[in-house]
Design a protein around this motif. Structure first.
Motif, PDB file in Angstrom:
ATOM      1  N   UNK A 107      -8.128 -11.798  11.037  1.00  0.00           N
ATOM      2  CA  UNK A 107      -7.634 -11.136   9.734  1.00  0.00           C
ATOM      3  C   UNK A 107      -7.241  -9.647   9.786  1.00  0.00           C
ATOM      4  N   UNK A 108      -7.791  -8.895  11.048  1.00  0.00           N
ATOM      5  CA  UNK A 108      -7.200  -7.378  11.156  1.00  0.00           C
ATOM      6  C   UNK A 108      -7.459  -7.128  12.584  1.00  0.00           C
ATOM      7  N   UNK A 109      -6.752  -6.415  13.192  1.00  0.00           N
ATOM      8  CA  UNK A 109      -7.001  -5.569  14.555  1.00  0.00           C
ATOM      9  C   UNK A 109      -7.388  -4.234  14.364  1.00  0.00           C
ATOM     10  N   UNK A 243      11.020   6.023  13.879  1.00  0.00           N
ATOM     11  CA  UNK A 243       9.369   6.242  14.211  1.00  0.00           C
ATOM     12  C   UNK A 243       8.464   5.674  12.774  1.00  0.00           C
ATOM     13  N   UNK A 244       9.258   5.824  11.886  1.00  0.00           N
ATOM     14  CA  UNK A 244       8.248   5.279  10.362  1.00  0.00           C
ATOM     15  C   UNK A 244       8.388   3.780  10.583  1.00  0.00           C
ATOM     16  N   UNK A 245       9.425   3.207  10.874  1.00  0.00           N
ATOM     17  CA  UNK A 245       9.544   1.684  11.005  1.00  0.00           C
ATOM     18  C   UNK A 245       8.690   1.198  12.001  1.00  0.00           C
ATOM     19  N   UNK A 246       8.613   1.661  13.191  1.00  0.00           N
ATOM     20  CA  UNK A 246       7.797   1.258  14.043  1.00  0.00           C
ATOM     21  C   UNK A 246       6.503   1.181  13.449  1.00  0.00           C
ATOM     22  N   UNK A 247       5.879   2.263  12.883  1.00  0.00           N
ATOM     23  CA  UNK A 247       4.680   2.543  12.429  1.00  0.00           C
ATOM     24  C   UNK A 247       4.457   1.222  11.328  1.00  0.00           C
ATOM     25  N   UNK A 248       5.122   1.066  10.527  1.00  0.00           N
ATOM     26  CA  UNK A 248       5.019  -0.209   9.604  1.00  0.00           C
ATOM     27  C   UNK A 248       5.082  -1.533  10.253  1.00  0.00           C
ATOM     28  N   UNK A 249       5.917  -1.643  11.323  1.00  0.00           N
ATOM     29  CA  UNK A 249       5.639  -3.082  12.130  1.00  0.00           C
ATOM     30  C   UNK A 249       4.374  -3.153  12.586  1.00  0.00           C
ATOM     31  N   UNK A 250       3.888  -2.073  13.334  1.00  0.00           N
ATOM     32  CA  UNK A 250       2.483  -2.043  13.827  1.00  0.00           C
ATOM     33  C   UNK A 250       1.387  -2.439  12.840  1.00  0.00           C
ATOM     34  N   UNK A 251       1.518  -1.752  11.662  1.00  0.00           N
ATOM     35  CA  UNK A 251       0.651  -1.919  10.557  1.00  0.00           C
ATOM     36  C   UNK A 251       0.684  -3.551  10.033  1.00  0.00           C
ATOM     37  N   UNK A 252       1.739  -3.994   9.939  1.00  0.00           N
ATOM     38  CA  UNK A 252       1.914  -5.289   9.768  1.00  0.00           C
ATOM     39  C   UNK A 252       1.334  -6.343  10.545  1.00  0.00           C
ATOM     40  N   UNK A 254      -1.088  -5.670  12.612  1.00  0.00           N
ATOM     41  CA  UNK A 254      -2.564  -5.358  12.877  1.00  0.00           C
ATOM     42  C   UNK A 254      -3.283  -5.872  11.744  1.00  0.00           C
ATOM     43  N   UNK A 255      -2.808  -5.496  10.671  1.00  0.00           N
ATOM     44  CA  UNK A 255      -3.595  -5.525   9.275  1.00  0.00           C
ATOM     45  C   UNK A 255      -3.395  -6.810   8.410  1.00  0.00           C
ATOM     46  N   UNK A 256      -2.141  -7.324   8.798  1.00  0.00           N
ATOM     47  CA  UNK A 256      -1.832  -8.808   8.299  1.00  0.00           C
ATOM     48  C   UNK A 256      -2.046  -8.890   6.621  1.00  0.00           C
ATOM     49  N   UNK A 257      -1.717  -7.770   5.941  1.00  0.00           N
ATOM     50  CA  UNK A 257      -1.985  -7.945   4.526  1.00  0.00           C
ATOM     51  C   UNK A 257      -1.221  -6.638   3.826  1.00  0.00           C
ATOM     52  N   UNK A 258      -0.946  -6.770   2.558  1.00  0.00           N
ATOM     53  CA  UNK A 258      -0.066  -5.442   2.179  1.00  0.00           C
ATOM     54  C   UNK A 258      -1.131  -4.359   2.010  1.00  0.00           C
ATOM     55  N   UNK A 259      -0.332  -3.410   2.062  1.00  0.00           N
ATOM     56  CA  UNK A 259      -0.839  -1.869   1.860  1.00  0.00           C
ATOM     57  C   UNK A 259      -0.346  -0.958   0.725  1.00  0.00           C
ATOM     58  N   UNK A 260      -0.489  -1.491  -0.614  1.00  0.00           N
ATOM     59  CA  UNK A 260      -0.118  -0.744  -1.541  1.00  0.00           C
ATOM     60  C   UNK A 260      -0.474   0.665  -1.794  1.00  0.00           C
ATOM     61  N   UNK A 261      -1.374   1.021  -0.884  1.00  0.00           N
ATOM     62  CA  UNK A 261      -1.762   2.708  -1.139  1.00  0.00           C
ATOM     63  C   UNK A 261      -0.750   3.367  -0.245  1.00  0.00           C
ATOM     64  N   UNK A 262      -0.028   2.697   0.553  1.00  0.00           N
ATOM     65  CA  UNK A 262       1.105   3.352   1.027  1.00  0.00           C
ATOM     66  C   UNK A 262       2.310   3.391   0.372  1.00  0.00           C
TER      67      UNK A 262
END
Length: 887
Positions: A107-109, A243-252, A254-262
């Motif tokens: 569910x998350x890393x 750089x920002x796109x790489x971060x979003x890829x990593x978040x997706x 590892x977290x496997x869910x939406x991140x509405x607070x970003x």
């Protein structure tokens, strides 16, 4: 021999593990997270828990270990601290309602840069994940704190294949907990300096496609639901986008869910801030004490009087990013002035802020689906404070305080008030942190839930009455109605009375001293009770998730409010520091003048004990007093004066009052320091190499609008080499672009005071010392004029060097000074003569005071730095000199 077949459970484990090779897999089995094979061996060693094995009797048992799921956070924290990643694999089905193998998914890393749990975070510091990218002639960085939603980016031009030092320095300033780099950075020698710069930090290498401009931009547009990045000011920042796109890829991933607070990305230009490089930050002890490596004894320790976690994180940002926009600086200064003049309202604001929880991290945690009922209660209590807080703030004129700069303030407040009311109506104040065991929702919120609660309560009441009724009817005094998870509700009667039970009792279990029975009526009631309880728990969780989703929909409003409150908190904290420490409001001039009257070091004045802090006045301009050459003995206070000027400028430009009687300062673009140096053993650099690197950085990057602080440059090498370098650097900075740069230069090379006669904008100053009976008293006062005395021997005496060494040193110094004057000494000092040794012709021909080893002794003496030599080194050195003189 055929290969042993794995069980279905191990097949499932290995299949999931295959997708998470770089992480330790926490595999949920009931009330435990289990680890197997190499993961178990590694985790057991780090966590110091027992390593067992599955199928112990097999010829090849499987290593395993486990931790309770309720205590997992503590174990995960230890693994993260030891550089591990943890993939959390949960049961996605109810084991009791599932036949066969339970479905499980990661569910998350959790990685050093992907932490949401409060126990794993420093509440006063951001937890940044940073990515670095390069496109042709531009390099960019982006960084994200997933716990708060803070997402920023900047970029720097690069004319070489390397990543520019300015960008590396910015990355170090951000202080990320994890760094994302393209995979080719791992082995390419061109990027070796990147790997060295981040030595000791968690580096994760991603495929180069994660940094692809097209894919990165598409991720950002999809995330923010926009047609372009123009609204964020990032449309043409290609390196930043990568750089920002790489971060979003990593978040997706590892977290496997939406991140509405970003909800936004914030680009910024380094040219809009006063630059203080990482070394200067350390030299000035802005965030970290050089000796102890902690916060005590630092500028931030003095300035941080915030009362919220949000404010504490923000003031660190203000300290590391002072402004160069005069209007913005003035706005902050005016706020602090207002607060200091309204002490009563200021105290009320502090009291209200103390009741506000960490809205940033609460918003992030709830948005990521990890918020529990207690988090919702904390959010409610915080939101309920806002109307009272805003009412007090409305009394101020400054828009930074009264909220007039806070966009859509009234609308946001109205919606957040409604949110607080919803939580208050729905969530119980005594709700536990467990979400699937009921006890979350208030009575009266849901009629359907209330009905289930009534059934459950009535059923339990029936059970209690049934026990009394059965005892009365059967006359069995030992009869009790009990419950366990295996049999549900049952009647228990002692062995002695079992023969008297009614015929309709159905025997269920025989114990040593008792018999257990059930009845048809009891089972019907039990079914009603348990079904109602299960339905109640499921319904409460569903209602809770609905309310949490409503909060998530307002995450942007919560975070905007958090940012405003953090700003108010920082300003009130700076006002408190100013009032308590008698700071003054600096005047920001446009005359390129730094004039500080009775200035003090903000940290040292708080630490000294047993003596009064002596303030010093200083004036630097671009006409007559541009370079101040400061001489004087060690311990006199030269370094303190240098540092306090730099810190005063920093504080003024971050919008703080300053420790002085009066201050008029100009805006500088950079503060450079060369203050002390320690060997950088990890990269094989000596003290002198570090010193020269810092000096080179100043020479190559200083502008006419910079402030340069130099302390004892050149002392890491021989006297003549060091003096030559110091002289040349002083001249260079004086002549920079035919205008020069404001410089404070402390030195022991007294020969440099002659520069005042050569260069028009260099002026000599010294730290006054009073001599008395061959002793000295430090007056700590900066006065005009140079000095040609270091008082090294007197300082050595104060430090406790034995008299025998001090007296011998005086004899040696006297001889050296006499030789320098006459260049014709014939006799050595009495203490260095060798008794009983006959003179020979070679002795008669000597031209130095120590006999026939003139050159070697002279070289040894030239290398002595009396101001830095330790007592033990002095004794050993004098012994060597004596032996040479005796030969």
């Amino acid at each position: 021999m055929s290969k042993k077949k794995n069980t279905p459970m191990m097949e499932q484990y290995l299949s999931i593990k295959k997708s998470h090779q770089d992480a330790i897999l926490f595999y949920r089995m009931g009330d435990f997270y289990e680890m197997f094979l190499e993961d178990a061996q590694k985790a057991a060693s780090i966590l110091e828990i027992s390593l067992t094995s599955r199928n112990k009797n097999d010829t090849d048992p499987i290593p395993m270990c486990g931790v309770p799921f309720r205590a997992a956070d503590n174990y995960i924290a230890k693994l993260i601290e030891n550089g591990c990643k943890v993939a959390v694999c949960e049961q996605m089905e109810d084991a009791s309602a599932t036949k066969g193998l339970v479905k499980r998914e990661v569910v998350r890393v959790i990685t050093p840069g992907m932490i949401l749990t409060e126990e794993l975070l420093d509440k006063k510091s951001n937890n940044f994940l940073l990515a670095l990218s390069k496109t042709r002639d531009v390099c960019g960085i982006a960084y994200l704190d997933i716990s708060t939603g803070t997402f920023k980016t900047t970029q720097v031009e690069s004319r070489q294949s390397k990543i520019p030092e300015q960008l590396i320095d910015e990355a170090l300033k951000v202080d990320p907990k994890e760094i994302l780099l393209p995979s080719n950075f791992k082995t390419d020698p061109v990027y070796k300096h990147i790997r060295q710069a981040f030595y000791g930090r968690q580096i994760t290498y991603l495929d180069k496609t994660d940094f692809s401009l097209e894919e990165a931009k598409e991720r950002l547009l999809d995330k923010f639901k926009t047609r372009s990045l123009e609204g964020f000011g990032a449309e043409n920042l290609h390196a930043s986008i990568c750089a920002a796109g790489a971060i979003l890829s990593y978040v997706q991933n590892t977290q496997m869910q939406d991140t509405k607070h970003i909800f936004q990305i914030i680009p910024y230009d380094l040219k809009n801030f006063l630059v203080i490089d990482d070394r200067s930050c350390k030299n000035l002890e802005i965030l970290t004490n050089i000796q102890t490596l902690n916060k005590k004894g630092t500028l931030i320790h003095v300035l941080d009087r915030t009362v919220t976690a949000m404010g504490s994180r923000l003031i660190k940002n203000w300290v590391r990013y002072p402004l160069i926009d005069k209007n913005k600086i003035q706005q902050r200064l005016d706020c602090i002035e207002e607060l200091t003049r309204a002490a009563h309202i200021h105290q009320l604001i502090i009291n209200h802020l103390k009741s506000v929880y960490d809205l940033e991290r609460l918003g992030g945690k709830i948005s990521m689906g990890q918020g529990n009922a207690r988090d919702l209660i904390a959010l409610k209590n915080s939101l309920k404070k806002l109307p009272i807080l805003f009412k007090e703030l409305s009394l101020f004129q400054s828009p930074l305080l009264n909220g007039k700069n806070f966009e859509e303030r009234e609308t946001i407040l109205s919606e957040l008030n409604a949110l607080a009311a919803l939580i208050e109506k729905a969530i119980r104040d005594d709700a536990t942190h467990v979400l699937n065991e009921g006890g979350l929702i208030n009575d009266g919120y849901s009629p359907e839930l209330d009905e289930l609660l009534l059934i459950s309560r009535d059923g339990k009441s029936w059970i209690a009455k049934a026990e009394a009724t059965e005892k009365e009817k059967t006359k069995l005094s030992s009869l009790k109605i009990k419950y366990n998870r295996v049999f549900g509700y049952f009647i228990e009667v002692s062995k002695a009375q079992a023969v008297s039970v009614p015929d309709h009792y159905i025997r269920k279990q025989t114990l040593v001293n008792a018999e257990r029975y059930i009845t048809d009526e009891m089972k019907q009631v039990e079914s009603t009770i348990l079904n109602a309880q299960d339905k109640r728990n499921a319904m409460e969780y569903k209602i809770f998730c609905t309310i949490r989703d409503k909060i998530v929909s307002k995450a942007t409003l919560i975070l905007k409010t958090a940012d405003f409150i953090a700003t108010v908190d920082v300003l009130q904290g700076l006002a408190l520091v100013a009032s308590e420490n008698s700071y003054t409001k600096p005047f920001i001039n446009e005359k390129n003048l730094i004039c500080i009257e009775d200035g003090r070091h903000p940290v040292v004045e708080k630490l000294i004990k047993g003596e009064r802090y002596v303030p010093n006045s200083i004036e630097i301009d671009d006409i007559e007093n541009q370079t101040l050459l400061i001489t004087g003995p060690n311990m006199a206070g030269k370094s303190t004066v240098l540092r306090q000027v730099a810190l005063t400028i920093l504080m003024a430009q971050m919008g703080s009052f300053v420790p002085a009687q009066k201050a008029s300062v100009c805006i500088v673009d950079r503060i450079f320091t060369r203050v002390g140096a320690l060997d950088n053993l990890s990269s094989g650099q000596s003290t002198f190499m570090v010193e020269m690197e810092e000096t080179a950085n100043i020479i190559n990057n200083a502008t006419n609008n910079s402030l340069v602080i130099l302390d004892e440059i050149g002392r890491g090498t021989s006297t003549y080499d060091g003096m030559s370098i110091a002289w040349a650097v002083a001249e260079y900075l004086h002549d920079l672009n035919n205008k020069g740069v404001k410089t404070l230069f402390a030195t022991h090379y007294h020969e440099l005071i002659k520069l005042e006669q050569i260069k028009p904008r260099i002026k000599n100053f010294n730290i006054a010392v009073k001599e008395f009976n061959d002793n000295i008293v430090f007056l700590r006062r900066l006065v005009q004029g140079g000095t040609n005395k270091s008082y090294g021997i007197q300082v050595a005496k104060l430090a406790g060097v034995p008299d025998i060494v001090i007296n011998n040193a005086k004899q040696i110094l006297s001889g050296i000074e006499k030789k320098n004057e006459t260049d014709a000494l014939k006799q050595p000092p009495k203490e260095t003569k060798t008794k009983g040794k006959k003179k020979n012709k070679k002795d008669d021909d000597q031209l130095d005071l120590f006999g026939n080893n003139e050159q070697s002794i002279k070289k040894m003496l030239e290398k002595i730095d009396i101001s830095s030599i330790t007592p033990l080194e002095a004794i050993n050195l004098l012994n060597d000199l004596k032996q040479k003189a005796s030969n």
